[in-house]
Write a protein that holds these residues in place. Structure first.
Motif, PDB file in Angstrom:
ATOM      1  N   ARG A 116       0.092  -0.468   2.333  1.00  0.00           N
ATOM      2  CA  ARG A 116       0.574  -1.370   1.280  1.00  0.00           C
ATOM      3  C   ARG A 116       0.898  -0.594   0.009  1.00  0.00           C
ATOM      4  O   ARG A 116       1.952  -0.786  -0.610  1.00  0.00           O
ATOM      5  CB  ARG A 116      -0.493  -2.431   1.005  1.00  0.00           C
ATOM      6  CG  ARG A 116      -0.165  -3.344  -0.166  1.00  0.00           C
ATOM      7  CD  ARG A 116      -1.235  -4.412  -0.339  1.00  0.00           C
ATOM      8  NE  ARG A 116      -2.557  -3.830  -0.449  1.00  0.00           N
ATOM      9  CZ  ARG A 116      -3.066  -3.308  -1.578  1.00  0.00           C
ATOM     10  NH1 ARG A 116      -2.329  -3.287  -2.681  1.00  0.00           N
ATOM     11  NH2 ARG A 116      -4.277  -2.813  -1.594  1.00  0.00           N
ATOM     12  N   GLU A 117       0.006   0.308  -0.397  1.00  0.00           N
ATOM     13  CA  GLU A 117       0.235   1.100  -1.608  1.00  0.00           C
ATOM     14  C   GLU A 117       1.469   1.992  -1.465  1.00  0.00           C
ATOM     15  O   GLU A 117       2.277   2.113  -2.400  1.00  0.00           O
ATOM     16  CB  GLU A 117      -1.003   1.954  -1.896  1.00  0.00           C
ATOM     17  CG  GLU A 117      -2.243   1.142  -2.264  1.00  0.00           C
ATOM     18  CD  GLU A 117      -3.497   1.996  -2.304  1.00  0.00           C
ATOM     19  OE1 GLU A 117      -3.389   3.223  -2.034  1.00  0.00           O
ATOM     20  OE2 GLU A 117      -4.577   1.451  -2.582  1.00  0.00           O
ATOM     21  N   ALA A 118       1.623   2.599  -0.292  1.00  0.00           N
ATOM     22  CA  ALA A 118       2.746   3.516  -0.091  1.00  0.00           C
ATOM     23  C   ALA A 118       4.084   2.784  -0.147  1.00  0.00           C
ATOM     24  O   ALA A 118       5.026   3.227  -0.813  1.00  0.00           O
ATOM     25  CB  ALA A 118       2.588   4.236   1.252  1.00  0.00           C
ATOM     26  N   PHE A 119       4.181   1.634   0.518  1.00  0.00           N
ATOM     27  CA  PHE A 119       5.466   0.927   0.563  1.00  0.00           C
ATOM     28  C   PHE A 119       5.784   0.243  -0.764  1.00  0.00           C
ATOM     29  O   PHE A 119       6.949   0.084  -1.114  1.00  0.00           O
ATOM     30  CB  PHE A 119       5.471  -0.067   1.718  1.00  0.00           C
ATOM     31  CG  PHE A 119       5.623   0.586   3.059  1.00  0.00           C
ATOM     32  CD1 PHE A 119       6.823   1.164   3.427  1.00  0.00           C
ATOM     33  CD2 PHE A 119       4.557   0.647   3.949  1.00  0.00           C
ATOM     34  CE1 PHE A 119       6.975   1.790   4.655  1.00  0.00           C
ATOM     35  CE2 PHE A 119       4.685   1.263   5.182  1.00  0.00           C
ATOM     36  CZ  PHE A 119       5.897   1.845   5.531  1.00  0.00           C
ATOM     37  N   HIS A 120       4.771  -0.162  -1.504  1.00  0.00           N
ATOM     38  CA  HIS A 120       5.021  -0.642  -2.873  1.00  0.00           C
ATOM     39  C   HIS A 120       5.600   0.494  -3.707  1.00  0.00           C
ATOM     40  O   HIS A 120       6.524   0.283  -4.506  1.00  0.00           O
ATOM     41  CB  HIS A 120       3.716  -1.143  -3.498  1.00  0.00           C
ATOM     42  CG  HIS A 120       3.429  -2.585  -3.214  1.00  0.00           C
ATOM     43  ND1 HIS A 120       4.340  -3.588  -3.469  1.00  0.00           N
ATOM     44  CD2 HIS A 120       2.326  -3.199  -2.704  1.00  0.00           C
ATOM     45  CE1 HIS A 120       3.829  -4.752  -3.135  1.00  0.00           C
ATOM     46  NE2 HIS A 120       2.609  -4.545  -2.659  1.00  0.00           N
TER      47      HIS A 120
END
Length: 287
Positions: A120-124
């Motif tokens: 989630r953090e990476a794709f945000h």
């Protein structure tokens, strides 16, 4: 040159870190044993499910069904399974690269369903459209959780919000080998074996009830099974990757401690030599 006090302080700090990495390695080893057993126990079932559904669909004949023909929407939903925590080497980044470096996809046409905080953090950070999912699923996967996610994906697919469903996860091969994998769930790609291509026409599958009703029951179970199987393999891969990473970190810490011990001994010898030189010089001056 660093003083003896600085070297000793640095050595103490690294020894503390080494104790942490050793503990994390032991924890990951225990978790890996359990996760590996679960993944291997369920792998045969899900492989059989995959091959059976493909075998059925190769014989359905000219059936118009949304799970086979695909939706009209250009959006691609990708379920990405990562971990909630780091310190697992390239486990998370390798899965993320499957999507961010895909040669045929653009960021605007992909919708990410993330399972795991790191994904989630990476794709945000990359600017993708992210649909929040229950990240705790990856801690202790349950079939009911995979079923809930499958129902949500199929609802969006039937409503025309997405046109394809893909699954990105890390397949577990063995303790040291984990393979980032991207598969297409819907519309179903029916694989034709070369041996079957030369066998000529085969009997069309007969359904009871009707073929559309049967596919409405089969395909959701098929999608749920693949998601659950991927979760089981991903958990085993995560713990294997973390165990390897912590083992490497522990080994690196040992090397650094040995190097610092050598530097400390050299600094200590230099200090003793300097003190002896000063004492001898003082004695000669007095004499």
């Amino acid at each position: 040159m660093a003083s003896m006090r600085d070297i000793k302080r640095r050595k103490t700090s690294i020894q503390g870190t080494q104790q942490i990495t050793k503990a994390m390695k032991l924890v990951s080893t225990v978790k890996l044993q359990r996760a590996r057993a679960n993944a291997e126990r369920s792998k045969d079932y899900f492989n059989c499910m995959y091959s059976t559904v493909n075998s059925i669909l190769k014989r359905v004949g000219p059936v118009e069904h949304q799970y086979l023909t695909g939706g009209t929407c250009a959006k691609k939903a990708v379920v990405v399974i990562t971990s909630n925590r780091g310190l697992a080497g390239g486990y998370n980044s390798n899965v993320v690269k499957l999507i961010t470096r895909h040669p045929e996809w653009t960021r605007d046409e992909v919708v990410i369903y993330t399972l795991g905080n790191k994904g989630r953090e990476a794709f945000h950070r990359y600017g993708y459209e992210v649909v929040e999912c229950n990240g705790e699923i990856v801690e202790n996967p349950a079939y009911v959780d995979a079923m809930a996610l499958s129902d949500e994906l199929l609802r969006a697919y039937a409503a025309g919000e997405i046109g394809e469903i893909h699954l990105a996860y890390t397949a577990f091969k063995n303790t040291v080998s984990h393979i980032p994998t991207l598969i297409k769930l819907l519309p179903v790609d029916v694989k034709q074996d070369e041996t079957e291509e030369h066998q000529g026409a085969q009997a069309i599958m007969n359904f009871e009830p009707e073929d559309v009703e049967a596919l409405d029951m089969i395909i959701p179970k098929y999608v749920t099974s693949l998601i659950y199987g991927a979760l089981m393999e991903a958990v085993a891969s995560e713990n294997g990757a973390r165990m390897q990473a912590m083992d490497n970190a522990t080994g690196n810490a040992e090397e650094m401690i040995s190097d610092l011990e050598l530097r400390y001994n050299r600094a200590r010898q230099g200090s003793i030599t300097q003190e002896l030189t000063e004492i001898i010089a003082g004695a000669e001056a007095l004499g």
